[in-house]
Enzyme design. Structure first.
Site, short mmCIF file in Angstrom:
data_model
loop_
_atom_site.label_atom_id
_atom_site.label_comp_id
_atom_site.label_asym_id
_atom_site.label_seq_id
_atom_site.Cartn_x
_atom_site.Cartn_y
_atom_site.Cartn_z
N ASP A 1 -8.57 6.97 -4.26
CA ASP A 1 -7.71 8.16 -4.30
C ASP A 1 -8.52 9.38 -3.88
O ASP A 1 -9.71 9.29 -3.60
CB ASP A 1 -7.13 8.35 -5.71
CG ASP A 1 -8.22 8.43 -6.78
OD1 ASP A 1 -9.02 9.38 -6.74
OD2 ASP A 1 -8.28 7.53 -7.65
N GLY B 1 -17.09 5.28 -15.83
CA GLY B 1 -15.82 4.58 -15.69
C GLY B 1 -15.91 3.31 -14.88
O GLY B 1 -14.92 2.84 -14.31
N SER C 1 -18.30 -0.61 -14.67
CA SER C 1 -19.33 -1.44 -15.28
C SER C 1 -20.59 -1.43 -14.44
O SER C 1 -20.57 -1.03 -13.26
CB SER C 1 -18.84 -2.88 -15.45
OG SER C 1 -18.84 -3.53 -14.20
N TYR D 1 0.82 -1.21 0.00
CA TYR D 1 0.00 0.00 0.00
C TYR D 1 0.85 1.26 0.00
O TYR D 1 0.47 2.27 -0.60
CB TYR D 1 -0.98 -0.01 1.18
CG TYR D 1 -2.25 -0.74 0.82
CD1 TYR D 1 -3.26 -0.12 0.10
CD2 TYR D 1 -2.43 -2.08 1.16
CE1 TYR D 1 -4.42 -0.80 -0.26
CE2 TYR D 1 -3.58 -2.77 0.80
CZ TYR D 1 -4.57 -2.12 0.09
OH TYR D 1 -5.71 -2.79 -0.28
N ALA E 1 -14.45 9.36 -19.95
CA ALA E 1 -15.16 10.37 -19.18
C ALA E 1 -14.52 11.75 -19.32
O ALA E 1 -15.22 12.77 -19.33
CB ALA E 1 -15.20 9.96 -17.71
N HIS F 1 -15.31 2.36 -1.09
CA HIS F 1 -14.23 1.39 -0.90
C HIS F 1 -13.11 1.91 -0.01
O HIS F 1 -12.04 1.31 0.04
CB HIS F 1 -13.66 0.94 -2.25
CG HIS F 1 -14.64 0.13 -3.04
ND1 HIS F 1 -14.41 -0.24 -4.35
CD2 HIS F 1 -15.85 -0.39 -2.72
CE1 HIS F 1 -15.45 -0.95 -4.80
NE2 HIS F 1 -16.33 -1.04 -3.83
N CYS G 1 -6.66 1.98 12.76
CA CYS G 1 -6.05 1.02 13.67
C CYS G 1 -6.75 -0.32 13.51
O CYS G 1 -7.98 -0.41 13.55
CB CYS G 1 -6.16 1.51 15.12
SG CYS G 1 -5.51 0.31 16.32
N CYS H 1 -8.31 -0.86 17.56
CA CYS H 1 -9.36 -0.01 18.13
C CYS H 1 -10.15 0.76 17.08
O CYS H 1 -11.10 1.46 17.41
CB CYS H 1 -8.76 0.96 19.15
SG CYS H 1 -7.75 2.30 18.43
N ASN I 1 -13.46 4.61 -6.15
CA ASN I 1 -12.03 4.88 -6.15
C ASN I 1 -11.57 5.26 -4.75
O ASN I 1 -12.31 5.86 -3.97
CB ASN I 1 -11.71 6.01 -7.13
CG ASN I 1 -12.09 5.64 -8.55
OD1 ASN I 1 -12.08 4.46 -8.92
ND2 ASN I 1 -12.44 6.63 -9.36
#
Length: 264
Positions: A117, A207, A209, A76, A250, A131, A139, A142, A115
């Site tokens: 970002d 953008g 489906s 990540y 788009a 998402h 954390c 907690c 997305n």
């Protein structure tokens, strides 16, 4: 020089504009295709470099984090490094402008994204994330939220660090605040999305489906409540619930669509 849109796509944009001109409530769902136009790899893209031997699915689950938290955290951090310098494209900017115009005219305009970002926010939009958020940690113990600034100058060192980070409150490990495989969507955000889909006059998939659940269910909810459905995607999905398909990126279609609506 950018080629003009075809006559067919121009006609699709006009058809969508007429539909949208009379709408009092609009719900928009954006997916990976919108961010891809800013140069952000999609989740399904082939991994590169050190990560090419891994499937993304094997690095995005609670089990993977429990098994090897540093591996997941490192991936990540690498993903953050890939997007740290990316900027909103014309699609993000058009949606932000549209949302602002809607607010001034008393229309309801709800923007939902799959997305992770922050490009919608960079463009000036208010957006609901289904998402999770890449520039936010949580954390694992907690559940405290720890935000990161998406400013590259603030994040350069952290984006390059593979070192695990502990929660200041309980000492648990921080994980990306992302919805992983096997996890439910955030309840509050999903409820907002469901309500917006049920109450809108027009639902727009951009953008993404109309086939991948649970987000794909939003378009079905909209249709069940009488809304029209528009899809903006250069690779349209075969779906009988879509009323108008604009088969274009788009970033090219949205500015023209907004201009067409204003001209009506």
């Amino acid at each position: 020089m950018v080629a003009e849109l075809s006559a067919q796509i121009t006609a699709q944009i006009k058809q969508a504009a007429v539909m949208l001109k009379s709408a009092k409530s609009i719900c928009v769902l954006t997916g990976a295709g919108v961010s891809a136009e800013s140069g952000i790899p999609t989740f399904r893209d082939k991994q590169t470099g050190l990560w090419e031997k891994f499937r993304a699915e094997d690095l995005a689950s609670p089990d993977a984090f429990a098994r090897d938290p540093k591996l997941v955290w490192s991936w990540y951090q690498w993903r953050r490094q890939q997007v740290i310098d990316k900027k909103p494209n014309p699609a993000h900017l058009a949606l932000a402008q549209w949302q602002e115009l809607a607010a001034k005219s008393g229309l309801t305009f709800t923007l939902i994204t799959q997305n992770v970002d922050d490009l919608h926010e960079q463009a000036g939009s208010c957006v609901h994330h289904l998402h999770g958020r890449l520039w936010q940690n949580r954390c694992n113990n907690c559940q405290k939220i720890v935000k990161q600034s998406p400013n590259p100058s603030n994040n350069a060192a952290q984006a390059l660090s593979d070192e695990l980070v502990n929660c200041n409150d309980c000492g648990g490990l921080l994980r990306p605040d992302i919805v992983w495989f096997g996890e439910a969507l955030p309840e509050k955000e999903w409820q907002i999305a469901e309500n917006a889909a049920a109450d809108c006059d027009v639902f727009i998939n951009i953008g993404t489906s109309s086939l991948v659940y649970p987000a794909a269910g939003l378009a079905q909810i909209a249709r069940q409540h009488g809304a029209q459905v528009i899809e903006i995607n250069p690779h349209p999905t075969p779906n009988t619930i879509v009323n108008v398909t604009i088969a274009a990126p788009a970033g090219r279609a949205l500015p023209k669509l907004l201009k067409q609506i204003s001209a009506l």
